[in-house]
Design a protein around this motif. Structure first.
Motif, short mmCIF file in Angstrom:
data_model
loop_
_atom_site.label_atom_id
_atom_site.label_comp_id
_atom_site.label_asym_id
_atom_site.label_seq_id
_atom_site.Cartn_x
_atom_site.Cartn_y
_atom_site.Cartn_z
N LYS A 13 47.56 126.53 31.56
CA LYS A 13 48.02 125.29 32.17
C LYS A 13 49.51 125.08 31.90
O LYS A 13 50.27 124.67 32.79
N GLY B 190 51.50 127.44 34.13
CA GLY B 190 51.53 127.04 35.54
C GLY B 190 52.37 125.81 35.79
O GLY B 190 52.87 125.60 36.90
N LYS C 283 52.70 131.76 38.94
CA LYS C 283 52.11 130.42 38.93
C LYS C 283 50.68 130.43 39.45
O LYS C 283 49.80 129.78 38.89
N ASN D 13 47.26 129.55 37.38
CA ASN D 13 46.30 128.56 37.88
C ASN D 13 44.91 129.17 38.03
O ASN D 13 43.90 128.53 37.71
N TYR E 29 43.30 129.54 34.64
CA TYR E 29 42.82 128.24 34.17
C TYR E 29 41.50 127.87 34.84
O TYR E 29 40.55 127.43 34.17
N GLN E 30 41.42 128.07 36.16
CA GLN E 30 40.20 127.74 36.90
C GLN E 30 39.02 128.61 36.45
O GLN E 30 37.89 128.14 36.30
#
Length: 265
Positions: A107, A110, A122, A126, A129-130
């Motif tokens: 996070k 990003g 970036k 992301n 993170y997802q």
């Protein structure tokens, strides 16, 4: 039908007997295989069984280790055993913290507005993170890793599958080539594409049966040596898959593993 004729060439009493003997001796080799370590497989199995009875296996392990160190009565085999299983137990105890750290770092990466980062970096941050957000739902089980890990990485399995595929091709083609029947088949209406498809279909079926048979032997021997493999446990329970980010159980992984082995040959 052509595939039935090809099937009869490959599947007969002698070939089935050789296959059964191959599977049997393969199982004996796996069961007799002992990793290069200073302790016995049985010592490791007994230690895991004792830790499994505790509600907090990692804490029990730390307490047990500290007590042995305090008495200065620890043997070389015990020291080697403790060092070997520490990675798995720390993974079991600290996985949720590990996931949170990955999410936090992704996070931050990003959201670094002033950092000189490309759009790909970036997007990758992301995506990471997802992916790790999904790991919040994963519940780890206390497992003995050796039986499962040995069942999917034992190198002799790939050699046998390669040998079976080569022998299958030879059996289907050798007699026809010796009798010069291949030249005759090529002149017939169904002597090219349909014949090739029939041969490939039979070989594919034989390889699928071989992969399933070898994996089942791996599972059986791993369970006998190290304790029963927990098929309902998350694959993330094993430190080997710490960075895999796969929210599936062991039986689903075995299904994928079998299909991937089959397709690769």
């Amino acid at each position: 039908m052509l595939w039935k004729l090809e099937w009869k060439k490959l599947i007969n009493k002698n070939n089935v007997l050789w296959f059964v003997l191959l599977i049997f001796f393969y199982g004996l080799i796996i069961y007799a295989y002992q990793p290069n370590m200073d302790y016995s497989v049985n010592e490791k199995k007994l230690l895991y069984e004792s830790l499994n009875k505790s509600e907090h296996p990692y804490e029990s392990f730390v307490t047990m280790k500290e007590q042995l160190y305090a008495t200065e009565d620890i043997t070389l085999s015990q020291l080697s055993l403790f060092q070997d299983i520490t990675k798995q137990l720390e993974h079991y105890d600290n996985y949720s913290q590990y996931v949170e750290t990955i999410k936090k770092n992704a996070k931050k990466s990003g959201m670094a507005i002033f950092a000189n980062r490309s759009e790909f970096d970036k997007a990758n941050a992301n995506k990471t993170y997802q992916d790790y957000c999904k790991m919040d739902e994963v519940e780890l089980s206390f497992v003995v890793p050796d039986g499962f890990e040995e069942s999917i990485v034992f190198p002799l399995m790939d050699f046998l599958l390669l040998m079976i595929s080569v022998m299958s091709v030879l059996v289907l083609l050798l007699k026809e080539k010796q009798n010069n029947m291949l030249l005759l088949y090529r002149t017939m209406k169904e002597g090219r594409s349909k014949l090739i498809i029939s041969k490939l279909s039979v070989i594919s079926v034989v390889l699928f049966i071989s992969v399933v048979g070898l994996v089942l032997v791996n599972i059986l021997c791993g369970s006998l040596k190290y304790g029963m493999i927990d098929f309902n446990a998350s694959i993330m329970s094993y430190s080997l898959f710490k960075e895999a980010c796969l929210n599936i159980d062991v039986k689903t992984f075995y299904l994928i593993f079998i299909l991937m082995k089959w397709f690769s040959y």
